[in-house]
Scaffold this active site. Structure first.
Site, PDB file in Angstrom:
ATOM      1  N   ARG A  72       0.907  -1.505   0.249  1.00  0.00           N
ATOM      2  CA  ARG A  72       0.131   0.416   0.039  1.00  0.00           C
ATOM      3  C   ARG A  72       0.219   1.156  -0.036  1.00  0.00           C
ATOM      4  O   ARG A  72       0.326   2.695  -0.643  1.00  0.00           O
ATOM      5  CB  ARG A  72      -0.640   0.346   1.159  1.00  0.00           C
ATOM      6  N   HIS A  76       0.605   4.579  -2.841  1.00  0.00           N
ATOM      7  CA  HIS A  76       0.530   5.217  -2.804  1.00  0.00           C
ATOM      8  C   HIS A  76       1.338   6.106  -2.563  1.00  0.00           C
ATOM      9  O   HIS A  76       1.469   7.638  -3.019  1.00  0.00           O
ATOM     10  CB  HIS A  76       0.061   5.511  -0.574  1.00  0.00           C
ATOM     11  N   ASN A 101      -4.546   8.073   4.303  1.00  0.00           N
ATOM     12  CA  ASN A 101      -3.642   7.914   5.124  1.00  0.00           C
ATOM     13  C   ASN A 101      -4.013   6.745   5.726  1.00  0.00           C
ATOM     14  O   ASN A 101      -3.047   5.917   6.012  1.00  0.00           O
ATOM     15  CB  ASN A 101      -2.242   8.860   5.461  1.00  0.00           C
ATOM     16  N   HIS A 203      -4.739  -6.482  -2.991  1.00  0.00           N
ATOM     17  CA  HIS A 203      -5.652  -6.800  -2.444  1.00  0.00           C
ATOM     18  C   HIS A 203      -5.704  -7.778  -2.511  1.00  0.00           C
ATOM     19  O   HIS A 203      -7.322  -8.813  -1.493  1.00  0.00           O
ATOM     20  CB  HIS A 203      -7.120  -5.735  -2.955  1.00  0.00           C
TER      21      HIS A 203
HETATM   22  C1  HEM Z   1      -8.443   2.221  -7.567  1.00  0.00           C
HETATM   23  C2  HEM Z   1      -7.367   1.672  -7.081  1.00  0.00           C
HETATM   24  C3  HEM Z   1      -7.721   1.318  -4.898  1.00  0.00           C
HETATM   25  C4  HEM Z   1      -8.264   2.199  -3.976  1.00  0.00           C
HETATM   26  C5  HEM Z   1      -9.619   2.811  -4.976  1.00  0.00           C
HETATM   27  C6  HEM Z   1      -8.122   1.367  -3.340  1.00  0.00           C
HETATM   28  C7  HEM Z   1      -8.538   1.552  -2.356  1.00  0.00           C
HETATM   29  C8  HEM Z   1      -7.974   0.843  -0.502  1.00  0.00           C
HETATM   30  C9  HEM Z   1      -8.789   0.617   0.085  1.00  0.00           C
HETATM   31  C10 HEM Z   1     -10.065   2.056   0.623  1.00  0.00           C
HETATM   32  C11 HEM Z   1      -8.254  -0.393   1.167  1.00  0.00           C
HETATM   33  C12 HEM Z   1      -8.918  -0.088   2.582  1.00  0.00           C
HETATM   34  C13 HEM Z   1      -7.819   0.675   3.552  1.00  0.00           C
HETATM   35  C14 HEM Z   1      -8.049   0.900   5.567  1.00  0.00           C
HETATM   36  O1  HEM Z   1      -9.168  -0.313   5.629  1.00  0.00           O
HETATM   37  O2  HEM Z   1      -7.651   1.408   5.780  1.00  0.00           O
HETATM   38  C15 HEM Z   1      -6.640  -0.545   0.814  1.00  0.00           C
HETATM   39  C16 HEM Z   1      -6.096  -1.118   1.675  1.00  0.00           C
HETATM   40  C17 HEM Z   1      -5.268  -1.287   0.538  1.00  0.00           C
HETATM   41  N1  HEM Z   1      -4.712  -1.469  -0.543  1.00  0.00           N
HETATM   42 FE1  HEM Z   1      -5.830  -0.409  -1.588  1.00  0.00          FE
HETATM   43  N2  HEM Z   1      -6.576   1.048  -3.452  1.00  0.00           N
HETATM   44  C18 HEM Z   1      -6.372   1.259  -4.933  1.00  0.00           C
HETATM   45  C19 HEM Z   1      -5.653   0.474  -5.569  1.00  0.00           C
HETATM   46  C20 HEM Z   1      -4.367  -0.572  -4.818  1.00  0.00           C
HETATM   47  C21 HEM Z   1      -3.143  -0.546  -5.386  1.00  0.00           C
HETATM   48  C22 HEM Z   1      -2.680  -0.173  -6.991  1.00  0.00           C
HETATM   49  C23 HEM Z   1      -2.225  -1.728  -4.199  1.00  0.00           C
HETATM   50  C24 HEM Z   1      -0.765  -1.956  -4.522  1.00  0.00           C
HETATM   51  C25 HEM Z   1      -0.189  -2.667  -5.400  1.00  0.00           C
HETATM   52  C26 HEM Z   1      -2.822  -1.328  -2.946  1.00  0.00           C
HETATM   53  C27 HEM Z   1      -2.867  -2.455  -1.796  1.00  0.00           C
HETATM   54  C28 HEM Z   1      -3.762  -2.487  -0.832  1.00  0.00           C
HETATM   55  C29 HEM Z   1      -3.208  -3.186   0.536  1.00  0.00           C
HETATM   56  C30 HEM Z   1      -1.794  -3.813   0.478  1.00  0.00           C
HETATM   57  C31 HEM Z   1      -4.256  -2.929   1.486  1.00  0.00           C
HETATM   58  C32 HEM Z   1      -4.410  -3.320   2.748  1.00  0.00           C
HETATM   59  C33 HEM Z   1      -3.884  -2.299   3.673  1.00  0.00           C
HETATM   60  C34 HEM Z   1      -3.534  -3.470   5.370  1.00  0.00           C
HETATM   61  O3  HEM Z   1      -3.712  -4.579   5.574  1.00  0.00           O
HETATM   62  O4  HEM Z   1      -2.825  -1.993   5.430  1.00  0.00           O
HETATM   63  N3  HEM Z   1      -3.785  -1.086  -3.827  1.00  0.00           N
HETATM   64  N4  HEM Z   1      -6.925   0.074  -0.940  1.00  0.00           N
HETATM   65  C1  LIG Z   2      -3.737  10.236   8.517  1.00  0.00           C
HETATM   66  O1  LIG Z   2      -5.340  11.342   8.456  1.00  0.00           O
HETATM   67  C2  LIG Z   2      -5.347  11.905   9.585  1.00  0.00           C
HETATM   68  C3  LIG Z   2      -6.904  12.808   9.388  1.00  0.00           C
HETATM   69  O2  LIG Z   2      -7.710  11.203   8.210  1.00  0.00           O
HETATM   70  C4  LIG Z   2      -4.753  11.876  10.621  1.00  0.00           C
HETATM   71  O3  LIG Z   2      -5.403  12.303  11.512  1.00  0.00           O
HETATM   72  C5  LIG Z   2      -3.569  11.734  11.646  1.00  0.00           C
HETATM   73  O4  LIG Z   2      -2.344  12.318  12.587  1.00  0.00           O
HETATM   74  C6  LIG Z   2      -3.110  11.206   9.566  1.00  0.00           C
HETATM   75  N1  LIG Z   2      -2.009   9.598   9.869  1.00  0.00           N
HETATM   76  C7  LIG Z   2      -0.553  10.425  10.383  1.00  0.00           C
HETATM   77  C8  LIG Z   2       0.315   9.531  10.343  1.00  0.00           C
HETATM   78  O5  LIG Z   2      -0.418  11.756   9.962  1.00  0.00           O
END
Ligand code: HEM
Ligand SMILES: *[C@@H]1O[C@H](CO)[C@@H](O)[C@H](O)[C@H]1NC(C)=O
Ligand SMILES: *[C@@H]1O[C@H](CO)[C@@H](O)[C@H](O)[C@H]1NC(C)=O
Length: 351
Positions: A72, A76, A101, A203
């Site tokens: 992730r 980003h 973030n 994902h």
């Molecule tokens: C349209 C593209 C994408 C969208 C809208 C998206 C959105 C998200 C969202 C909303 C989450 C959940 C975050 C949370 O609940 O804290 C997530 C998690 C994650 N995303 Fe994406 N993502 C996208 C593309 C990607 C890509 C391209 C990668 C890597 C190649 C990626 C890797 C991950 C990973 C590994 C997680 C899990 C993070 C964790 O468990 O700490 N994502 N993503």
């Molecule tokens: C990530 O964003 C939130 C606001 O959505 C903020 O409160 C938080 O401090 C941010 N995390 C870091 C590591 O700065």
């Protein structure tokens, strides 16, 4: 069984040769950029990629979630201002502080690797390259059972950016329609099929928190009903996990295959075909006419590993800073010298 592997190995070898030749001529990323560039205090050559690999192995053995954190992070970092480690900077109102973030983690781990490398050969290796190398190594570690992803080569030679601003953060939302997601990837020179591999491979590990999919569970798009595309068994589970308007901090695996949810592999594609996508964008990937045929094909393919690696190489090349652009930070959380955009112009004219 054996043929596709051989074919993939040959294709990999060819692509390595090709990109390496292309990289020799000018300021471009290269495979093995650090070969011969890191000498320790005793004058011995040290292998930078190997140092990172040992760190990733040790980290993964105590925290398997590091693979999701790093994937992730690379996504980003590369999508905001290019792959330049700007996501790591601790500055007021930096990228880190922008709302998407939420679960970006792993900052300390990258700093830990950086410290070890600086103690070995200071001023040589960029934080931007450490993110990309460490992500690759964690992906490889995640697949010790050989379920999906193997090793892929990474290009290096990135330099670190000097600017990080929350205002630059324009990441896709979890409900982005597929055509718009395609446009967002396309603006980074990533094709639709690159997106299918990156989203599906990314994902296939990690979690999402209730707040990012709750809109699908009770009143989807003001219909008064849940998202009809969600598998009803999954729906019941998620409604229990995330009670309506509870602001629950709970999270759920993005890959609903219980045996494969922490390995980077193709299982995600089969799950979304069963209606088990957690995010709206994940589910739509299996349904939208632009991507559904690719999803079906990858679910039944045996070259996911190779293709995912190729897509990660492309992600790692988005808007990179090389040559005289950018710097090699001493610490990943802080710039050495502030941005002076006139420097960039000078080098463009004479460098
Ligand atoms: C349209 C593209 C994408 C969208 C809208 C998206 C959105 C998200 C969202 C909303 C989450 C959940 C975050 C949370 O609940 O804290 C997530 C998690 C994650 N995303 Fe994406 N993502 C996208 C593309 C990607 C890509 C391209 C990668 C890597 C190649 C990626 C890797 C991950 C990973 C590994 C997680 C899990 C993070 C964790 O468990 O700490 N994502 N993503
Ligand atoms: C990530 O964003 C939130 C606001 O959505 C903020 O409160 C938080 O401090 C941010 N995390 C870091 C590591 O700065
Ligand atoms: C719902 O998911 C389960 C596995 O989690 C699967 O067995 C079932 O076939 C899915 N239902 C549909 C309609 O795809």
């Amino acid at each position: 069984m054996e043929m596709p592997r051989v074919a993939a190995a040959v294709a990999l070898a060819l692509s390595l040769i090709f990109v390496n030749l292309a990289g020799q001529c000018s300021g471009q990323l290269q495979f093995g950029f650090y070969n011969g560039k890191c000498r320790d205090g005793n004058g011995f050559q040290r292998n930078v990629e190997d140092i990172v690999k040992q760190k990733a192995k040790a980290k993964f053995s105590t925290d398997t979630t590091i693979v999701a954190a790093l994937l992730r992070m690379q996504f980003h970092d590369c999508f905001v201002n290019g792959c330049d480690a700007s996501i790591l900077l601790d500055v007021p109102n930096g990228e880190k502080t922008a709302p998407p973030n939420l679960s970006v983690r792993g900052y300390d781990f990258i700093e830990d690797i950086k410290t070890e490398i600086e103690n070995t050969c200071p001023g040589v290796v960029s934080c931007a390259d450490i993110i990309v190398m460490a992500t690759r190594d964690a992906v490889v570690e995640s697949d010790k059972k050989k379920l999906g992803t193997g090793w892929y080569p990474v290009q290096t030679g990135r330099r670190d950016g000097r600017v990080s601003s929350a205002q630059n953060v324009n990441l896709p939302s979890p409900s982005i329609p597929i055509p718009q997601a395609i446009a967002a990837f396309s603006s980074k020179k990533l094709s639709t099929i690159d997106m299918v591999y990156l989203l599906g491979g990314g994902h296939s590990v990690g979690v999402a928190h209730c707040g990012l999919f709750e809109n699908r569970l009770y009143d989807f798009k003001n219909t008064g009903n849940p998202d009809p595309t969600m598998n009803t068994t999954l729906l019941k589970t998620l409604q229990t996990l995330c009670p309506r308007n509870s602001g629950s901090p709970n999270s759920v695996n993005l890959d609903q295959d219980p045996l494969k949810s922490s390995s980077v592999d193709k299982s995600f594609y089969e799950q979304i075909r069963l209606g088990n996508g957690i995010l709206e964008v994940d589910q739509q990937l299996a349904l939208d006419s632009n991507t559904r045929f690719s999803v079906a094909r990858i679910a039944g393919s045996n070259d996911f590993s190779f293709q995912f690696g190729q897509a990660m190489i492309k992600l790692g090349a988005v808007d990179v800073k090389i040559g005289k652009d950018g710097e090699i930070r001493k610490k990943c959380a802080a710039v050495n010298s502030p941005d002076r955009s006139s420097d960039g112009k000078f080098f463009n004219l004479f460098g």
